[in-house]
Design an enzyme around this catalytic site. Structure first.
Site, PDB file in Angstrom:
ATOM      1  N   HIS A 291      -6.359   3.937 -14.935  1.00 46.74           N
ATOM      2  CA  HIS A 291      -6.859   4.538 -13.699  1.00 46.74           C
ATOM      3  C   HIS A 291      -7.022   6.039 -13.890  1.00 46.74           C
ATOM      4  CE1 HIS A 291      -5.705   0.724 -11.755  1.00 46.74           C
ATOM      5  NE2 HIS A 291      -6.558   1.079 -10.810  1.00 46.74           N
TER       6      HIS A 291
ATOM      7  N   LYS B 277      -4.080   8.957  -9.610  1.00 49.59           N
ATOM      8  CA  LYS B 277      -3.317   7.817  -9.079  1.00 49.59           C
ATOM      9  C   LYS B 277      -1.825   8.096  -9.220  1.00 49.59           C
ATOM     10  CE  LYS B 277      -3.052   2.769  -9.135  1.00 49.59           C
ATOM     11  NZ  LYS B 277      -3.175   2.709  -7.650  1.00 49.59           N
TER      12      LYS B 277
END
Length: 268
Positions: A156, A160
């Protein structure tokens, strides 16, 4: 069918903006309200501005006022904020679609408790493709139940804040359930140093964070002489937004209950 009026939390965030854009294009959805945290520079601005569309809906900082104008809350913010918004939705008798991840056990219990009074779709990933992968993983794990090591790899963007991702954890849960294992007991989160040989019953997780990766997930079944990989890659956040709107339409007319995307898609 009467369009579902939605209130979108975290309107200025990456996911909030995508939800607003998708809602404005969906004939079965009405963008009734958009709200953000107090002090946000976007308060008072048109919610569709960042999507290049005039929506006629201004971003507000009062969640209760926003929810009062809607049928359904859609929330992809942070656990603390989501639980506050969910409590307001429960008080006002509004449905809720929750895509927020990173909840602890108490947070998950609070979501389940709210679902006794209002209908809630709570899922680690709202994308239709990811939920298809969940079903594929269940089938694969039952076939590859002997002689295959399982690893979950996810990547990600740098912003995040929780790891592993909620989607990766759900993938691990699906595989563990199909294999008759307890994920809490068999999960390995990263490796370092002299770890010894890999225990056959473990399910490993590896996390990558960097750049602007929207979300990549792979489950690897590694046997002797062969590897099977089941992968989903997100090119944008739009699949999450489209799945969320589908979930909001699913909740229309329901009085209470806790659901996930498998219910929404009729896969259960």
């Amino acid at each position: 069918m009467t369009p579902v009026r939605v209130a979108i939390a975290g309107a200025s965030g990456r996911m909030g903006r995508m939800l607003i854009e998708a809602a404005l294009k969906d004939e079965g959805i009405v963008l009734a309200a958009a709200f953000d945290r107090p002090g946000s520079a976007f308060i008072g601005r048109d919610a569709g501005e960042m999507a290049g569309v005039a929506s006629g809906v201004s971003i507000v900082d009062d969640a209760a006022t926003a929810l009062a104008a809607a049928d359904c809350l859609i929330d992809f913010t942070r656990p603390e904020g989501t639980l506050h918004h969910l409590a307001l939705a429960r008080e006002l008798g509004k449905a809720a679609v929750i895509g927020t991840t990173g909840f602890d056990a108490a947070g998950k219990a609070a979501v389940a408790a709210a679902a006794a009074d209002i209908p809630v779709v709570f899922a680690p990933n709202m994308a239709v493709g990811v939920n298809a992968v969940f079903r594929l993983l269940e089938v694969a794990a039952r076939i590859l139940d002997q002689g295959y090591d399982v690893e979950v790899i996810e990547a990600h963007h740098r912003f995040k804040v929780d790891a592993p991702s909620g989607t990766a954890l759900r993938m691990g849960e699906v595989v563990a359930e199909a294999l008759g294992r307890d994920l809490e007991a068999c999960a390995i989160y990263g490796r370092e140093g002299v770890t010894g040989e890999r225990a056959a019953e473990t399910i490993g997780f590896s996390t990558i964070r960097g750049g602007d990766v929207v979300g990549d997930h792979t489950v690897l079944f590694a046997g002797i002489g062969e590897r099977i990989e089941i992968t989903h890659k997100s090119g944008s956040r739009m699949p999450y937004a489209l799945g969320s709107l589908r979930a909001a339409r699913f909740l229309a007319g329901r009085r209470s209950g806790l659901f996930d995307m498998q219910d929404v898609l009729g896969l259960r």
